[in-house]
Write a protein that holds these residues in place. Structure first.
Motif, PDB file in Angstrom:
ATOM      1  N   UNK A   9       2.443  28.029 -14.438  1.00 53.91           N
ATOM      2  CA  UNK A   9       3.398  26.920 -14.529  1.00 53.91           C
ATOM      3  C   UNK A   9       3.941  26.672 -13.127  1.00 53.91           C
ATOM      4  N   UNK A  10       3.674  25.482 -12.606  1.00 51.48           N
ATOM      5  CA  UNK A  10       4.000  25.173 -11.220  1.00 51.48           C
ATOM      6  C   UNK A  10       4.912  23.956 -11.134  1.00 51.48           C
ATOM      7  N   UNK A  11       5.882  24.021 -10.230  1.00 50.16           N
ATOM      8  CA  UNK A  11       6.685  22.853  -9.905  1.00 50.16           C
ATOM      9  C   UNK A  11       6.062  22.186  -8.688  1.00 50.16           C
ATOM     10  N   UNK A  12       5.704  20.924  -8.826  1.00 48.10           N
ATOM     11  CA  UNK A  12       5.012  20.203  -7.765  1.00 48.10           C
ATOM     12  C   UNK A  12       5.742  18.899  -7.487  1.00 48.10           C
ATOM     13  N   UNK A  13       5.917  18.613  -6.206  1.00 43.71           N
ATOM     14  CA  UNK A  13       6.515  17.347  -5.792  1.00 43.71           C
ATOM     15  C   UNK A  13       5.518  16.596  -4.916  1.00 43.71           C
ATOM     16  N   UNK A  14       5.882  15.375  -4.543  1.00 42.08           N
ATOM     17  CA  UNK A  14       4.987  14.553  -3.727  1.00 42.08           C
ATOM     18  C   UNK A  14       5.798  13.793  -2.689  1.00 42.08           C
ATOM     19  N   UNK A  15       5.099  13.222  -1.727  1.00 39.45           N
ATOM     20  CA  UNK A  15       5.700  12.350  -0.717  1.00 39.45           C
ATOM     21  C   UNK A  15       4.896  11.057  -0.677  1.00 39.45           C
ATOM     22  N   UNK A  16       5.599   9.939  -0.469  1.00 41.15           N
ATOM     23  CA  UNK A  16       4.949   8.629  -0.508  1.00 41.15           C
ATOM     24  C   UNK A  16       5.325   7.825   0.729  1.00 41.15           C
ATOM     25  N   UNK A  17       4.314   7.213   1.346  1.00 45.97           N
ATOM     26  CA  UNK A  17       4.535   6.273   2.444  1.00 45.97           C
ATOM     27  C   UNK A  17       4.169   4.871   1.999  1.00 45.97           C
ATOM     28  N   UNK A  18       4.952   3.874   2.397  1.00 41.81           N
ATOM     29  CA  UNK A  18       4.757   2.493   1.973  1.00 41.81           C
ATOM     30  C   UNK A  18       4.578   1.599   3.185  1.00 41.81           C
ATOM     31  N   UNK A  19       3.648   0.660   3.089  1.00 44.11           N
ATOM     32  CA  UNK A  19       3.534  -0.405   4.085  1.00 44.11           C
ATOM     33  C   UNK A  19       3.197  -1.699   3.361  1.00 44.11           C
ATOM     34  N   UNK A  20       3.537  -2.817   3.992  1.00 43.43           N
ATOM     35  CA  UNK A  20       3.301  -4.139   3.415  1.00 43.43           C
ATOM     36  C   UNK A  20       2.318  -4.911   4.296  1.00 43.43           C
ATOM     37  N   UNK A  21       1.443  -5.668   3.666  1.00 45.06           N
ATOM     38  CA  UNK A  21       0.511  -6.491   4.437  1.00 45.06           C
ATOM     39  C   UNK A  21       1.261  -7.655   5.071  1.00 45.06           C
ATOM     40  N   UNK A  22       0.890  -7.980   6.298  1.00 41.07           N
ATOM     41  CA  UNK A  22       1.536  -9.087   7.019  1.00 41.07           C
ATOM     42  C   UNK A  22       0.444  -9.978   7.573  1.00 41.07           C
ATOM     43  N   UNK A  65       0.854  -1.189   0.000  1.00 37.66           N
ATOM     44  CA  UNK A  65       0.000   0.000   0.000  1.00 37.66           C
ATOM     45  C   UNK A  65       0.888   1.235   0.000  1.00 37.66           C
ATOM     46  N   UNK A  66       0.706   2.090  -0.998  1.00 36.17           N
ATOM     47  CA  UNK A  66       1.476   3.321  -1.122  1.00 36.17           C
ATOM     48  C   UNK A  66       0.532   4.507  -0.957  1.00 36.17           C
ATOM     49  N   UNK A  67       0.848   5.373  -0.012  1.00 38.54           N
ATOM     50  CA  UNK A  67       0.023   6.562   0.266  1.00 38.54           C
ATOM     51  C   UNK A  67       0.771   7.775  -0.265  1.00 38.54           C
ATOM     52  N   UNK A  68       0.176   8.476  -1.224  1.00 43.79           N
ATOM     53  CA  UNK A  68       0.835   9.602  -1.893  1.00 43.79           C
ATOM     54  C   UNK A  68       0.111  10.902  -1.573  1.00 43.79           C
TER      55      UNK A  68
END
Length: 283
Positions: free
Chosen positions: A222-235, A139-142
């Motif tokens: 004209x905009x410069x946009x970045x993102x952040x991503x969090x990752x977790x794995x199912x267990x 699961x990636x949360x952006x």
């Protein structure tokens, strides 16, 4: 006597038609929510039911016609009723197909975000409802950086244009049956990948960030946009609420370290959870 017999055969034929249509309707009910194998079985059963129904009606119609003498009016009546029954079953079948098509369109609208074209929260609920309890998921949360500032200073119209552009960019990462992308909030997106290892999830996060972090030309802006991503794995057994919370926590960890980065959620606090995108992208 022949007329009464023909009426009985016609009524029986109509009953077969009604049962056929009702059976086809029941088999295709909630068709889109079923698993692929179940849909294939239901489709085969629908074909068999309709074939059997039309075959039975045809045999009854032939019997009705064979028992009518050409010199009286019962032959014409039997033929008219037989054709009327066939026309009725054909109309009902076509109407059923139309209703099912409209229902599928309404479901598609209910599961899709109108702005980005991605799946929405309803689509995510549908995904979790049909996901195997032991499914291996990443699961990636952006989350887009500075989106609130863009929305407040340049207006909601520019914000919507940006979200639409980001949604179009994310569409290319969709893989039917393997990777699903959802818009779950204003500028928040979730990517769920099936049968995905941690290494593959990190590679996916890198590709997404490298593609999303860029200049966007939005009408006169004209905009410069970045993102952040969090990752977790199912267990083990799936817990959708926990997975989303973990991915959200990891995303905030990545955001605190700067733009254009991703972080992997880990329960062990002593293990560094952060991975960086190339510095040229993070600036």
């Amino acid at each position: 006597m022949e007329e009464a017999r023909n009426y009985m055969l016609t009524i029986l034929s109509l009953l077969i038609g009604v049962v056929t249509v009702y059976s086809a309707y029941r088999l295709t009910r909630n068709f889109s929510r079923q698993q692929q194998r179940t849909r294939a079985v239901c489709s085969s059963l629908v074909v068999l039911v309709i074939s059997a129904g039309l075959g039975g009606m045809h045999l009854l119609g032939r019997r009705s016609l064979s028992g009518s003498a050409p010199e009286d009016g019962s032959l014409f009546m039997a033929l008219a009723l037989y054709l009327l029954t066939l026309a009725g079953i054909l109309y009902l079948f076509l109407r059923l197909r139309q209703l099912l098509g409209e229902r599928e369109q309404l479901k598609e609208l209910a599961y899709r975000d109108t702005l980005t074209g991605l799946l929405n929260k309803n689509g995510m609920d549908h995904f979790w409802d049909h996901c195997k309890a032991s499914e291996q998921l990443a699961v990636l949360y952006l989350d887009l950086n500075r989106f609130k500032s863009i929305n407040d200073t340049l207006g909601h119209h520019t914000g919507d244009l940006l979200l639409e552009a980001v949604g179009t960019s994310l569409q290319q990462f969709t893989r039917k049956g393997k990777r699903h992308i959802f818009r779950v909030g204003g500028d928040e997106f979730v990517i769920i990948a099936k049968r995905c290892s941690r290494k593959e999830a990190e590679q996916l996060a890198l590709k997404v960030l490298e593609y999303i972090t860029r200049n966007y030309k939005l009408e006169a802006q004209e905009l410069f946009v970045s993102a952040s991503v969090g990752i977790t794995m199912s267990q083990g057994r799936l817990n959708p609420k926990r997975l989303l919370q973990e991915a959200d926590t990891a995303m905030y960890n990545a955001k605190q370290l700067g733009s254009g980065r991703y972080a992997v959620y880990k329960q062990e606090s002593h293990v560094p959870p952060v991975k960086l995108v190339s510095s040229s992208r993070a600036q």
